[in-house]
Scaffold this motif. Structure first.
Motif, PDB file in Angstrom:
ATOM      1  N   UNK A 183       0.854  -1.192   0.000  1.00 17.11           N
ATOM      2  CA  UNK A 183       0.000   0.000   0.000  1.00 17.11           C
ATOM      3  C   UNK A 183       0.892   1.245   0.000  1.00 17.11           C
ATOM      4  N   UNK A 184       0.589   2.208  -0.874  1.00 14.60           N
ATOM      5  CA  UNK A 184       1.372   3.446  -0.962  1.00 14.60           C
ATOM      6  C   UNK A 184       2.537   3.352  -1.935  1.00 14.60           C
ATOM      7  N   UNK A 233       5.962   8.969 -22.956  1.00 11.44           N
ATOM      8  CA  UNK A 233       5.003   9.299 -21.909  1.00 11.44           C
ATOM      9  C   UNK A 233       5.459   8.616 -20.617  1.00 11.44           C
ATOM     10  N   UNK A 234       5.420   9.385 -19.519  1.00 13.73           N
ATOM     11  CA  UNK A 234       5.705   8.806 -18.200  1.00 13.73           C
ATOM     12  C   UNK A 234       4.442   8.921 -17.363  1.00 13.73           C
ATOM     13  N   UNK A 235       4.031   7.809 -16.792  1.00 13.59           N
ATOM     14  CA  UNK A 235       2.818   7.776 -15.961  1.00 13.59           C
ATOM     15  C   UNK A 235       3.196   7.155 -14.616  1.00 13.59           C
ATOM     16  N   UNK A 236       2.913   7.906 -13.545  1.00 14.17           N
ATOM     17  CA  UNK A 236       3.266   7.429 -12.209  1.00 14.17           C
ATOM     18  C   UNK A 236       1.979   7.253 -11.411  1.00 14.17           C
ATOM     19  N   UNK A 237       1.846   6.089 -10.789  1.00  2.97           N
ATOM     20  CA  UNK A 237       0.624   5.799 -10.028  1.00  2.97           C
ATOM     21  C   UNK A 237       0.998   5.218  -8.677  1.00  2.97           C
ATOM     22  N   UNK A 238       0.075   5.299  -7.725  1.00  2.00           N
ATOM     23  CA  UNK A 238       0.292   4.695  -6.403  1.00  2.00           C
ATOM     24  C   UNK A 238      -0.795   3.667  -6.104  1.00  2.00           C
ATOM     25  N   UNK A 239      -0.408   2.641  -5.365  1.00  7.71           N
ATOM     26  CA  UNK A 239      -1.419   1.723  -4.837  1.00  7.71           C
ATOM     27  C   UNK A 239      -2.044   2.373  -3.609  1.00  7.71           C
ATOM     28  N   UNK A 240      -3.362   2.495  -3.611  1.00  6.79           N
ATOM     29  CA  UNK A 240      -4.022   3.155  -2.468  1.00  6.79           C
ATOM     30  C   UNK A 240      -4.546   2.108  -1.489  1.00  6.79           C
TER      31      UNK A 240
END
Ligand SMILES: C[S@@+](CC[C@H](N)C(=O)[O-])C[C@H]1O[C@@H](n2cnc3c(N)ncnc32)[C@H](O)[C@@H]1O
Length: 184
Positions: A126-127, A177-184
């Motif tokens: 998580x996070x 393209x750069x895509x940054x995501x987080x696990x919530x």
């Protein structure tokens, strides 16, 4: 995996693009912690993990790729890293262990983007962050696949991620393209 990828195309790819600029540029989008546990999904010959271990010597890393030739090449350059012959859609790791995931020019080749993103989400803590790089010209048309890097935020949100960055970059002759995501 899409049918572009087999041992023959892997040998062709490794000869020409085995170590390309994005294998290092991804590190400008994240900060590696000394105790990072990195997963590279679609790791190819291992060059992105190699760049990470050069920047932070003691990180733990694992790479997966469905093509034997890619995994063999990666094991040769990084004998102490774990590499598995596996797809994004079925990651051979327990849930909640990874602190940073990377997919460098790989998501566009996944057979089932939704299933792959769900698997990356499962193995992340998580996070933890997930960074996706795709070349600007990348595109596919088959069902279940990514049509364009610009569709990534929608796919990521659907898979339960929070998307913190999605932008186009022109650096070192690379348009990506750069895509940054987080696990919530
Ligand atoms: C363009 S190469 C990029 C390799 C490496 N990330 C790099 O930057 O050099 C795309 C990679 O995605 C892998 N791939 C294809 N289908 C995949 C899937 N379903 N899951 C994970 N990787 C996949 C291919 O085998 C190939 O190694």
């Amino acid at each position: 995996m899409d049918n572009t990828w087999n041992d023959e195309t892997a040998r062709w790819y490794l000869e020409r693009y085995g170590d390309h600029a994005l294998n290092r540029l991804w590190l400008t989008h994240v900060t590696l912690a000394p105790d990072e546990f990195l997963l590279d999904v679609g790791c190819g010959g291992g060059a992105s993990i190699k760049a990470a271990t050069q920047q932070q010597k003691n990180i733990r890393a694992v790479g997966i790729d469905p093509v034997t030739t890619m995994i063999t090449a990666a094991r040769e350059i990084l004998p102490r890293v774990d590499f598995y012959e596996a797809s994004a859609e079925n990651i051979p790791l327990p849930g909640g262990v990874i602190t940073l995931a990377l997919a460098n020019c790989s998501v566009i080749h996944w057979q089932d983007v939704g299933a792959g993103l769900a698997e990356v989400n499962r193995v992340l803590r998580t996070g933890a962050q997930f960074l996706i790089l795709e070349e600007a010209f990348a595109s596919q048309t088959d069902d279940g696949r990514l049509n364009s890097p610009q569709d990534l935020p929608g796919h990521l949100k659907k898979a339960g991620f929070f998307v913190s960055e999605h932008g186009h970059h022109n650096t070192d002759g690379e348009s990506y393209w750069a895509t940054l995501a987080q696990k919530v």
